[in-house]
Motif scaffolding. Structure first.
Motif, PDB file in Angstrom:
ATOM      1  N   GLU A 185      19.069 -10.932 -16.962  1.00 13.22           N
ATOM      2  CA  GLU A 185      19.581  -9.627 -17.376  1.00 13.22           C
ATOM      3  C   GLU A 185      21.062  -9.479 -17.034  1.00 13.22           C
ATOM      4  O   GLU A 185      21.806  -8.815 -17.769  1.00 13.22           O
ATOM      5  CB  GLU A 185      18.766  -8.511 -16.705  1.00 13.22           C
ATOM      6  N   ALA A 186      21.510 -10.073 -15.934  1.00 12.80           N
ATOM      7  CA  ALA A 186      22.937 -10.034 -15.604  1.00 12.80           C
ATOM      8  C   ALA A 186      23.756 -10.737 -16.677  1.00 12.80           C
ATOM      9  O   ALA A 186      24.870 -10.316 -17.017  1.00 12.80           O
ATOM     10  CB  ALA A 186      23.177 -10.671 -14.233  1.00 12.80           C
ATOM     11  N   GLY A 187      23.214 -11.834 -17.243  1.00  9.95           N
ATOM     12  CA  GLY A 187      23.904 -12.521 -18.325  1.00  9.95           C
ATOM     13  C   GLY A 187      24.055 -11.643 -19.553  1.00  9.95           C
ATOM     14  O   GLY A 187      25.127 -11.577 -20.179  1.00  9.95           O
ATOM     15  N   HIS A 188      22.985 -10.936 -19.919  1.00  8.34           N
ATOM     16  CA  HIS A 188      23.087  -9.992 -21.035  1.00  8.34           C
ATOM     17  C   HIS A 188      24.166  -8.945 -20.772  1.00  8.34           C
ATOM     18  O   HIS A 188      24.975  -8.615 -21.646  1.00  8.34           O
ATOM     19  CB  HIS A 188      21.749  -9.295 -21.249  1.00  8.34           C
ATOM     20  N   ALA A 189      24.156  -8.390 -19.563  1.00  5.98           N
ATOM     21  CA  ALA A 189      25.058  -7.286 -19.246  1.00  5.98           C
ATOM     22  C   ALA A 189      26.522  -7.724 -19.289  1.00  5.98           C
ATOM     23  O   ALA A 189      27.371  -7.030 -19.861  1.00  5.98           O
ATOM     24  CB  ALA A 189      24.705  -6.710 -17.874  1.00  5.98           C
ATOM     25  N   ILE A 190      26.860  -8.864 -18.685  1.00  4.63           N
ATOM     26  CA  ILE A 190      28.260  -9.272 -18.619  1.00  4.63           C
ATOM     27  C   ILE A 190      28.793  -9.656 -20.004  1.00  4.63           C
ATOM     28  O   ILE A 190      29.953  -9.389 -20.340  1.00  4.63           O
ATOM     29  CB  ILE A 190      28.423 -10.440 -17.615  1.00  4.63           C
ATOM     30  N   VAL A 191      27.950 -10.248 -20.854  1.00  3.55           N
ATOM     31  CA  VAL A 191      28.390 -10.565 -22.220  1.00  3.55           C
ATOM     32  C   VAL A 191      28.585  -9.281 -23.015  1.00  3.55           C
ATOM     33  O   VAL A 191      29.557  -9.147 -23.777  1.00  3.55           O
ATOM     34  CB  VAL A 191      27.378 -11.501 -22.904  1.00  3.55           C
ATOM     35  N   ALA A 192      27.663  -8.309 -22.858  1.00  2.00           N
ATOM     36  CA  ALA A 192      27.787  -7.042 -23.579  1.00  2.00           C
ATOM     37  C   ALA A 192      29.063  -6.303 -23.179  1.00  2.00           C
ATOM     38  O   ALA A 192      29.659  -5.596 -23.993  1.00  2.00           O
ATOM     39  CB  ALA A 192      26.567  -6.166 -23.313  1.00  2.00           C
ATOM     40  N   LEU A 193      29.500  -6.466 -21.924  1.00  2.00           N
ATOM     41  CA  LEU A 193      30.728  -5.792 -21.483  1.00  2.00           C
ATOM     42  C   LEU A 193      31.988  -6.541 -21.905  1.00  2.00           C
ATOM     43  O   LEU A 193      33.084  -5.989 -21.784  1.00  2.00           O
ATOM     44  CB  LEU A 193      30.707  -5.659 -19.956  1.00  2.00           C
ATOM     45  N   THR A 194      31.843  -7.749 -22.416  1.00  2.00           N
ATOM     46  CA  THR A 194      33.019  -8.579 -22.727  1.00  2.00           C
ATOM     47  C   THR A 194      33.276  -8.702 -24.224  1.00  2.00           C
ATOM     48  O   THR A 194      34.435  -8.671 -24.655  1.00  2.00           O
ATOM     49  CB  THR A 194      32.839  -9.984 -22.127  1.00  2.00           C
ATOM     50  N   VAL A 195      32.234  -8.853 -25.039  1.00  2.00           N
ATOM     51  CA  VAL A 195      32.438  -9.089 -26.472  1.00  2.00           C
ATOM     52  C   VAL A 195      33.064  -7.857 -27.122  1.00  2.00           C
ATOM     53  O   VAL A 195      32.900  -6.728 -26.644  1.00  2.00           O
ATOM     54  CB  VAL A 195      31.106  -9.432 -27.156  1.00  2.00           C
ATOM     55  N   GLY A 235      21.286 -14.077 -21.918  1.00  2.00           N
ATOM     56  CA  GLY A 235      20.255 -14.296 -20.910  1.00  2.00           C
ATOM     57  C   GLY A 235      19.872 -15.751 -20.787  1.00  2.00           C
ATOM     58  O   GLY A 235      19.746 -16.296 -19.669  1.00  2.00           O
ATOM     59  N   ARG A 236      19.698 -16.436 -21.917  1.00  2.00           N
ATOM     60  CA  ARG A 236      19.332 -17.861 -21.891  1.00  2.00           C
ATOM     61  C   ARG A 236      20.446 -18.691 -21.269  1.00  2.00           C
ATOM     62  O   ARG A 236      20.192 -19.585 -20.449  1.00  2.00           O
ATOM     63  CB  ARG A 236      19.052 -18.324 -23.329  1.00  2.00           C
ATOM     64  N   VAL A 237      21.699 -18.392 -21.631  1.00  2.00           N
ATOM     65  CA  VAL A 237      22.817 -19.155 -21.091  1.00  2.00           C
ATOM     66  C   VAL A 237      22.929 -18.956 -19.579  1.00  2.00           C
ATOM     67  O   VAL A 237      23.211 -19.901 -18.826  1.00  2.00           O
ATOM     68  CB  VAL A 237      24.119 -18.741 -21.795  1.00  2.00           C
ATOM     69  N   ALA A 238      22.720 -17.729 -19.100  1.00  2.00           N
ATOM     70  CA  ALA A 238      22.816 -17.453 -17.665  1.00  2.00           C
ATOM     71  C   ALA A 238      21.800 -18.266 -16.888  1.00  2.00           C
ATOM     72  O   ALA A 238      22.097 -18.803 -15.797  1.00  2.00           O
ATOM     73  CB  ALA A 238      22.615 -15.961 -17.415  1.00  2.00           C
ATOM     74  N   LYS A 290      28.241 -18.686 -23.615  1.00  4.65           N
ATOM     75  CA  LYS A 290      28.485 -19.689 -22.582  1.00  4.65           C
ATOM     76  C   LYS A 290      29.925 -19.642 -22.105  1.00  4.65           C
ATOM     77  O   LYS A 290      30.207 -19.773 -20.899  1.00  4.65           O
ATOM     78  CB  LYS A 290      28.148 -21.072 -23.141  1.00  4.65           C
ATOM     79  N   ARG A 291      30.852 -19.418 -23.028  1.00  2.00           N
ATOM     80  CA  ARG A 291      32.262 -19.316 -22.640  1.00  2.00           C
ATOM     81  C   ARG A 291      32.491 -18.111 -21.733  1.00  2.00           C
ATOM     82  O   ARG A 291      33.169 -18.215 -20.692  1.00  2.00           O
ATOM     83  CB  ARG A 291      33.133 -19.199 -23.899  1.00  2.00           C
ATOM     84  N   ILE A 292      31.922 -16.971 -22.113  1.00  2.00           N
ATOM     85  CA  ILE A 292      32.125 -15.751 -21.328  1.00  2.00           C
ATOM     86  C   ILE A 292      31.524 -15.897 -19.933  1.00  2.00           C
ATOM     87  O   ILE A 292      32.147 -15.556 -18.917  1.00  2.00           O
ATOM     88  CB  ILE A 292      31.516 -14.545 -22.068  1.00  2.00           C
ATOM     89  N   LEU A 293      30.310 -16.406 -19.848  1.00  2.00           N
ATOM     90  CA  LEU A 293      29.656 -16.523 -18.543  1.00  2.00           C
ATOM     91  C   LEU A 293      30.318 -17.570 -17.661  1.00  2.00           C
ATOM     92  O   LEU A 293      30.306 -17.450 -16.427  1.00  2.00           O
ATOM     93  CB  LEU A 293      28.179 -16.873 -18.738  1.00  2.00           C
ATOM     94  N   THR A 294      30.902 -18.574 -18.258  1.00  2.00           N
ATOM     95  CA  THR A 294      31.627 -19.568 -17.460  1.00  2.00           C
ATOM     96  C   THR A 294      32.888 -18.966 -16.877  1.00  2.00           C
ATOM     97  O   THR A 294      33.223 -19.196 -15.701  1.00  2.00           O
ATOM     98  CB  THR A 294      31.966 -20.788 -18.324  1.00  2.00           C
ATOM     99  N   GLU A 295      33.605 -18.175 -17.681  1.00  2.00           N
ATOM    100  CA  GLU A 295      34.842 -17.556 -17.214  1.00  2.00           C
ATOM    101  C   GLU A 295      34.577 -16.431 -16.216  1.00  2.00           C
ATOM    102  O   GLU A 295      35.388 -16.193 -15.321  1.00  2.00           O
ATOM    103  CB  GLU A 295      35.630 -17.028 -18.400  1.00  2.00           C
TER     104      GLU A 295
END
Length: 643
Positions: free
Chosen positions: A418-428, A475-478, A564-569
């Motif tokens: 869920e943290a992966g979903h949240a951080i991507v949603a705040l970035t895109v 979520g999958r990428v996280a 994957k790019r967003i979560l890596t950064e």
């Protein structure tokens, strides 16, 4: 107590009297010796008789031994017998014979027949199902609505102003027809209310009944259809006959699609009874006989299945769309429903309306009711914003499943997912704001991230769609980045399914593929057969189908790479959110932003404090059957789904 109950009690009372009469007349009594006249004469001569009582042609008395006797003595010889008895010193008494009154005798003789007729009448009434007359199958079941209590007016209808204006004009016409007839206007014959379930179609009809001082008949479409052919058509005729006697009047048919479906269409052939009923309805609405002063208002949420002859002008002159309310409409509807609810000072109706996109009027009424029930359960005197938020989460995401326990490893997987979903949603770019993230199981999901738009949306552009694809893959990428590909769970099944559906619509319906061009592929592919959706792939070559699959895969894979790019950064950010979710289980959008900006979470509300560990108070659940952890996806036709 109605007439039927009085009849039941009367029959029971008469049967009880009859039983008492027979029991008393045939009940056990003292033994009586029946003597012949010869035996009686011998005993009289021998002095064995102590008393004689003559009554009619019978004589009773007692013997010297105290036994009772009875003997038949003709009245012609009774004086002679009396003289013999007096000569022997025996007490003799004459009693006049008491004849039963004529009316009582007739009543007792006719009582069995009266009981039989009453029982037959009661049985016939029961078999008719309350129609009021024998063989009343063809009578209309329309009810004349007279609301003295709980009267609904247009003041109680909010959020659908355009539809209300259309129907207010009909009421104005009924109140003052000359105002419109001066300019050659004619009264509309029918109005069809079309809209999703719960938008207020029936409420609008009740408001018309409350506003118009004319008779208002209400009936359901299913009341016309019976197993006997011709009964529905007969009921339609009878309904319009009643309406003619009360004209001007209004007839409201709810769920008209039950009887108004297209003739000769569908699997398995048509229903003769339903088609005859529809034919009769068409004739009554606009046939050779004009039904002046009768306005037919119908409601349905399936206008696509109605017969074209029913929808033409002259029958339904107006089709009034009753849609889900917008932001302003939801605010007005909430204002109506919270009149009887004591609100806390922190409740902002506009904030609640903004957080409920896509809610119908019935959903909003349910939201207010759920909030009031939660406040009562928590022993509060006022309904605060906390109750409204919890009630909204319960309706949109499902009830919390705190009684289910899962291992710490699964809980960590869910938190990072869920943290992966949240951080991507705040970035895109052009993504809806994150409203809440939780790892508390709700419904079929082990956790989810809810996004709420700042305003109502009726379409999506390409950037919004690709951003949503990236959010779904977050979520999958996280899980991959944190635990490795070998430890990825099945929790992303729902995300992958929703992403595939969105990408396929982008390619086949919305023209977002340069290779396929601006052509609609697979239009109307889904058909309903026996309640299930069946897909077809007609008119598409194998090469085109392969190209569609390739384009769908490309769009989903692009979303995966962007996530994957967003979560890596921003690795530190989503790991901080995951740690907070493990501690607090639920985070609001403001708290997530505080964490990303280096702040700390401070909570004062006892209902917001973190729960005890699962060993004492279980707070998480086991995976669902499909392993899904979230509901991030898009609703049909490209409208965003708030989850």
């Amino acid at each position: 107590m109605n007439g039927r109950n009085w009849l039941i009690w009367a029959v029971m009372f008469l049967v009880l009297l009859l039983m008492v009469h027979y029991v008393s007349s045939s009940g056990p009594s003292t033994s009586v010796d029946r003597l012949t006249y010869s035996q009686f004469s011998e005993q009289l001569d021998s002095g064995n008789i102590s008393s004689i009582t003559f009554e009619g042609e019978k004589a009773t008395g007692t013997t010297a031994g105290g036994d009772a006797y009875i003997v038949a003595v003709p009245q012609t010889i009774q004086p002679t017998v009396a003289d013999r008895a007096e000569a022997s010193g025996i007490n003799v008494e004459f009693k006049p014979e008491e004849d039963m009154p004529l009316l009582l005798s007739i009543f007792i003789n006719l009582l069995p027949f009266a009981l039989l007729l009453a029982l037959l009448f009661f049985a016939m009434r029961q078999m008719q199902g309350g129609n009021g007359k024998a063989m009343g199958f063809g009578k209309s079941r329309a009810k004349l609505l007279t609301e003295r209590h709980g009267r609904i007016t247009f003041d109680d209808v909010a959020g659908i102003d355009e539809a209300k204006e259309e129907l207010e004009e009909i009421v104005d016409y009924l109140k003052d027809p000359m105002r419109f007839q001066r300019l050659g206007g004619k009264i509309p014959k029918g109005a069809l209310l079309v809209g999703p379930p719960g938008t207020g179609k029936t409420l609008l009809a009740r408001a018309i009944a409350g506003e118009a001082n004319v008779p208002f008949f209400t009936i359901s479409g299913s009341d016309f259809v019976e197993m006997f052919v011709g009964v529905g058509a007969s009921r339609v005729r009878d309904m319009f006959e009643q309406a003619k006697k009360n004209a001007p009047c209004i007839i409201f048919i709810d769920e008209i699609d039950a009887v108004g479906r297209s003739r000769g269409a569908g699997l398995g052939g048509g229903n003769d009874e339903r088609e005859q009923t529809l034919n009769q309805l068409l004739v009554e609405m606009d046939g050779f006989e004009t039904n002046e002063g009768i306005i037919l208002i119908a409601a349905t949420n399936r206008p696509d299945v109605l017969d074209p002859a029913l929808l033409r002008p002259g029958r339904f002159d107006r089709q009034v769309v009753v849609p889900n309310p917008d932001l302003v409409g939801r605010e007005k509807i909430l204002s109506v429903h919270i009149k009887k609810v004591p609100l806390g000072p922190d409740v902002n109706i506009r904030t609640i309306a903004r957080g409920t996109p896509g809610f119908s009027g019935a959903d909003l009424a349910n939201l207010v009711n759920e909030a009031a029930l939660l406040a009562a359960r928590r022993n509060k005197r006022l309904v605060t914003n906390k109750e409204f938020e919890d009630a909204k989460d319960k309706i949109m995401m499902g009830a919390e499943r705190r009684s289910m326990v899962m291992s710490e490893k699964e809980k960590r997987n869910t938190a990072y997912h869920e943290a992966g979903h949240a951080i991507v949603a705040l970035t895109v770019p052009e993504s809806d704001p994150v409203h809440k993230a939780t790892i508390i199981p709700r419904g079929r999901a082990l956790g989810l991230v809810m996004q709420l738009p700042e305003a109502d949306k009726y379409s999506m552009n390409y950037v919004q769609m690709t951003s949503r694809l990236a959010v779904m893959m977050g979520g999958r990428v996280a899980e991959e980045l944190q635990f490795g590909k070998e430890q990825v769970t099945s929790g992303a099944a729902s995300d992958i399914e929703q992403a595939t559906k969105l990408a396929r619509r982008m390619v086949t319906q919305w023209g977002y593929s340069d290779k396929l061009g601006f052509v609609a592929y697979g239009e109307n592919q889904d058909e309903v057969f026996l309640g299930h959706s069946v897909s077809r792939t007609q008119n598409i070559s194998e090469e085109t189908a392969q190209l569609i699959d390739e384009e769908v895969k490309r769009l989903v894979n692009d979303g995966y790479l962007e996530a994957k790019r967003i979560l890596t950064e921003r690795r530190d950010g989503w790991q901080a959110i995951a740690a907070a979710l493990l501690e607090y289980e639920t985070l609001t959008g403001e708290e997530i932003n505080q964490l990303l900006n280096g702040g700390k979470i401070v909570r004062d509300d006892p209902f917001d404090k973190p729960q005890d560990p699962p060993s004492s108070v279980p707070s998480t659940g086991a995976p669902s059957s499909d392993g899904s952890k979230g509901k991030e996806g898009d609703a049909p036709d490209g409208e965003p789904q708030n989850a």
